[in-house]
Design a protein around this motif. Structure first.
Motif, PDB file in Angstrom:
ATOM      1  N   THR A 164       0.805  -1.230   0.000  1.00  0.00           N
ATOM      2  CA  THR A 164       0.000   0.000   0.000  1.00  0.00           C
ATOM      3  C   THR A 164       0.830   1.269   0.000  1.00  0.00           C
ATOM      4  OG1 THR A 164      -0.133   0.164   2.430  1.00  0.00           O
ATOM      5  CG2 THR A 164      -1.786  -1.215   1.312  1.00  0.00           C
ATOM      6  N   GLY A 165       2.112   1.148   0.380  1.00  0.00           N
ATOM      7  CA  GLY A 165       2.927   2.349   0.550  1.00  0.00           C
ATOM      8  C   GLY A 165       2.609   3.102   1.819  1.00  0.00           C
ATOM      9  N   ARG A 166       1.779   2.531   2.720  1.00  0.00           N
ATOM     10  CA  ARG A 166       1.400   3.188   3.959  1.00  0.00           C
ATOM     11  C   ARG A 166       2.005   2.440   5.136  1.00  0.00           C
ATOM     12  NH1 ARG A 166      -2.373   6.778   2.920  1.00  0.00           N
ATOM     13  NH2 ARG A 166      -0.844   8.004   4.072  1.00  0.00           N
ATOM     14  N   THR A 167       2.813   3.136   5.924  1.00  0.00           N
ATOM     15  CA  THR A 167       3.401   2.544   7.123  1.00  0.00           C
ATOM     16  C   THR A 167       2.402   2.619   8.267  1.00  0.00           C
ATOM     17  OG1 THR A 167       5.651   3.127   6.472  1.00  0.00           O
ATOM     18  CG2 THR A 167       5.250   2.761   8.827  1.00  0.00           C
ATOM     19  N   ILE A 168       2.150   1.483   8.891  1.00  0.00           N
ATOM     20  CA  ILE A 168       1.264   1.424  10.053  1.00  0.00           C
ATOM     21  C   ILE A 168       2.002   0.706  11.170  1.00  0.00           C
ATOM     22  CG2 ILE A 168      -0.890   0.491  10.980  1.00  0.00           C
ATOM     23  CD1 ILE A 168      -2.100   0.838   8.189  1.00  0.00           C
ATOM     24  N   LYS A 169       1.951   1.287  12.365  1.00  0.00           N
ATOM     25  CA  LYS A 169       2.619   0.720  13.524  1.00  0.00           C
ATOM     26  C   LYS A 169       1.583   0.439  14.613  1.00  0.00           C
ATOM     27  CE  LYS A 169       6.738   3.477  12.493  1.00  0.00           C
ATOM     28  NZ  LYS A 169       7.765   4.413  13.014  1.00  0.00           N
ATOM     29  N   VAL A 170       1.868  -0.572  15.427  1.00  0.00           N
ATOM     30  CA  VAL A 170       0.969  -0.948  16.520  1.00  0.00           C
ATOM     31  C   VAL A 170       1.667  -0.677  17.845  1.00  0.00           C
ATOM     32  CG1 VAL A 170      -0.248  -2.861  17.641  1.00  0.00           C
ATOM     33  CG2 VAL A 170      -0.284  -2.646  15.141  1.00  0.00           C
ATOM     34  N   GLY A 171       0.953   0.002  18.749  1.00  0.00           N
ATOM     35  CA  GLY A 171       1.501   0.348  20.056  1.00  0.00           C
ATOM     36  C   GLY A 171       0.762  -0.376  21.168  1.00  0.00           C
ATOM     37  N   PHE A 172       1.507  -1.102  21.993  1.00  0.00           N
ATOM     38  CA  PHE A 172       0.948  -1.812  23.139  1.00  0.00           C
ATOM     39  C   PHE A 172       0.924  -0.857  24.329  1.00  0.00           C
ATOM     40  CE2 PHE A 172       2.499  -4.762  20.099  1.00  0.00           C
ATOM     41  CZ  PHE A 172       1.589  -5.800  20.111  1.00  0.00           C
ATOM     42  N   GLU A 173      -0.220  -0.763  24.978  1.00  0.00           N
ATOM     43  CA  GLU A 173      -0.494   0.313  25.934  1.00  0.00           C
ATOM     44  C   GLU A 173      -0.348  -0.172  27.373  1.00  0.00           C
ATOM     45  OE1 GLU A 173      -4.501   2.735  27.248  1.00  0.00           O
ATOM     46  OE2 GLU A 173      -4.288   2.135  25.161  1.00  0.00           O
ATOM     47  N   PRO A 174       0.791   0.112  28.040  1.00  0.00           N
ATOM     48  CA  PRO A 174       0.927  -0.315  29.430  1.00  0.00           C
ATOM     49  C   PRO A 174      -0.240   0.187  30.288  1.00  0.00           C
ATOM     50  CG  PRO A 174       3.015   0.504  28.588  1.00  0.00           C
ATOM     51  CD  PRO A 174       1.985   0.827  27.554  1.00  0.00           C
ATOM     52  N   GLU A 175      -0.776  -0.713  31.098  1.00  0.00           N
ATOM     53  CA  GLU A 175      -1.910  -0.356  31.957  1.00  0.00           C
ATOM     54  C   GLU A 175      -1.797  -1.095  33.283  1.00  0.00           C
ATOM     55  OE1 GLU A 175      -6.696  -1.084  32.043  1.00  0.00           O
ATOM     56  OE2 GLU A 175      -5.869  -0.056  30.291  1.00  0.00           O
ATOM     57  N   PRO A 176      -2.079  -0.427  34.398  1.00  0.00           N
ATOM     58  CA  PRO A 176      -2.011  -1.085  35.704  1.00  0.00           C
ATOM     59  C   PRO A 176      -2.847  -2.363  35.754  1.00  0.00           C
ATOM     60  CG  PRO A 176      -2.252   1.280  35.990  1.00  0.00           C
ATOM     61  CD  PRO A 176      -2.408   1.006  34.518  1.00  0.00           C
ATOM     62  N   GLY A 177      -2.248  -3.400  36.286  1.00  0.00           N
ATOM     63  CA  GLY A 177      -2.931  -4.671  36.434  1.00  0.00           C
ATOM     64  C   GLY A 177      -2.715  -5.647  35.307  1.00  0.00           C
ATOM     65  N   CYS A 178      -2.074  -5.199  34.224  1.00  0.00           N
ATOM     66  CA  CYS A 178      -1.905  -6.039  33.036  1.00  0.00           C
ATOM     67  C   CYS A 178      -0.524  -6.684  33.004  1.00  0.00           C
ATOM     68  CB  CYS A 178      -2.136  -5.207  31.777  1.00  0.00           C
ATOM     69  SG  CYS A 178      -3.856  -4.646  31.610  1.00  0.00           S
ATOM     70  N   VAL A 179      -0.309  -7.549  32.019  1.00  0.00           N
ATOM     71  CA  VAL A 179       0.996  -8.196  31.860  1.00  0.00           C
ATOM     72  C   VAL A 179       2.076  -7.134  31.657  1.00  0.00           C
ATOM     73  CG1 VAL A 179       2.362  -9.702  30.369  1.00  0.00           C
ATOM     74  CG2 VAL A 179       0.029 -10.351  31.005  1.00  0.00           C
TER      75      VAL A 179
END
Length: 367
Positions: A164-179
């Motif tokens: 597609t020519g489009r860069t997409i990134k995924v961000g993991f969101e630190p949250e209290p109580g999670c791994v």
């Protein structure tokens, strides 16, 4: 730099509901701000995302509806899977988690949708997602399953960029109580993934609730090679003397969302009512997103000072371009602070965006 507001504050579960949101909230907010373009951190429930991913005509329609109203999308919120404004959400928001094929498929649907929604001027697109899973149950088998899904996600993101020519990134969101509860865990668990495509979404309310120092947190991520791909501009509730503020805090106890509570000296509960019952020693910071521009019920305060410091450090230390205002709790605020109708909610979100825009402009100008 792109500033937006997150639409997970609205309950739509299908495309018709999403388009209705644009008329009821997004376009009026843009008009209140006097802006030619308003950014949306769009939330699409899994059924809506699947329908859009399967039908290019639907994606073109949504893009046309956005363009017609002066709205742009460079980031999606892929944390809640569906029903985020249901009467009771709590732990359900963490399911399906990253050990599940359903979570991967949902995120891949969002990748396909975002590639067609992004404006040509955007350097990259971003999708925020949950920090792997709630902390229990979690063992080596869960970690291995999640890692397989993350590796496939990175491979698809690379393939999508090539096609597609489009860069997409995924961000993991630190949250209290999670791994991944904080940046220490983010550095440990994400440092070995393909960080060309995967990184963190730094929620500034969560950062404050974890009692992290922004500069140290960013140094920790940088040392592990984990990029910040998205920032959620949010503030948490703070009680400096909870023993004396119990009656005021009780007004924030509500059944829909978890409100993880953390003491500055290390005490922790998974909900505010538990902290009140246990008389957790203070001060407390509470995972309760409060409006950026307005003070909570006195004598309570918010973590806006941490937010200001974090934005300053982010601008100085990272190249993150996506700043998304995420106050999803308007509908469960104490009644005296809750918007009475749709116009009141639009007013409140517009005021938050004006606050964030002024903060970002001031900090950029000061550099």
């Amino acid at each position: 730099m792109h500033l937006s507001y997150c639409t997970n504050v609205h309950p739509a579960e299908d495309l018709a509901g999403v388009i209705e949101q644009l008329d009821t909230y997004a376009e009026p907010i843009r008009q209140r701000l006097g802006s030619d373009v308003l950014g949306l951190g769009l939330w699409l429930a899994a059924p809506a995302a699947a329908a859009l991913a399967d039908d290019p005509a639907l994606r073109r329609r949504l893009r046309a509806e956005l363009d017609a109203r002066g709205l742009e999308v460079v980031t999606l919120n892929g944390f809640p899977y569906e029903a985020f404004q249901a009467p009771v959400v709590k732990h359900a928001v963490y399911h399906p988690d990253w050990t599940s094929r359903d979570r991967l498929d949902y995120t891949l649907d969002l990748v396909r949708v975002l590639a067609d929604l992004m404006p040509e001027s955007a350097t990259y697109g971003s999708i925020s997602t949950l920090p792997l899973a709630w902390r229990t149950p979690w063992d080596s088998s869960h970690e291995s399953a999640a890692r397989r899904n993350l590796d496939e996600l990175a491979a698809v993101l690379e393939k999508s960029a090539g096609e597609t020519g489009r860069t997409i990134k995924v961000g993991f969101e630190p949250e209290p109580g999670c791994v991944i509860e904080n940046t220490t865990q983010a550095a440990a668990l994400l440092g070995s993934v393909d960080t060309r495509w995967l990184g963190v979404c730094l929620d500034l309310a969560h950062l404050a609730v974890a009692w992290e120092q922004p500069a140290q947190a960013l140094d920790r991520l940088a040392a592990a090679g984990v990029p910040v791909v998205k920032v959620q501009v949010s503030a948490a509730l703070q009680a400096d003397d909870p023993a004396a503020e119990g009656d005021v805090l009780q007004a924030y106890v509500e059944p829909r969302f978890l409100h993880q509570t953390r003491s500055s000296i290390g005490g922790a509960t998974d909900n505010l009512d538990e902290a009140l019952q246990q008389q957790l020693p203070g001060p407390w910071r509470i995972h309760y997103h409060v409006p950026l521009h307005a003070l909570p019920s006195p004598p309570l305060s918010s973590t806006v000072p941490v937010l200001r410091q974090a934005v300053r450090e982010l601008l100085a230390r990272t190249d993150c371009e996506h700043y998304d205002v995420e106050t999803y709790t308007w509908g469960v605020l104490p009644e005296s602070q809750r918007p009475a109708d749709a116009a009141g909610l639009a007013d409140g979100i517009a005021a938050e965006l004006a606050f964030a825009q002024e903060l970002l402009t001031t900090e950029v100008s000061a550099r």
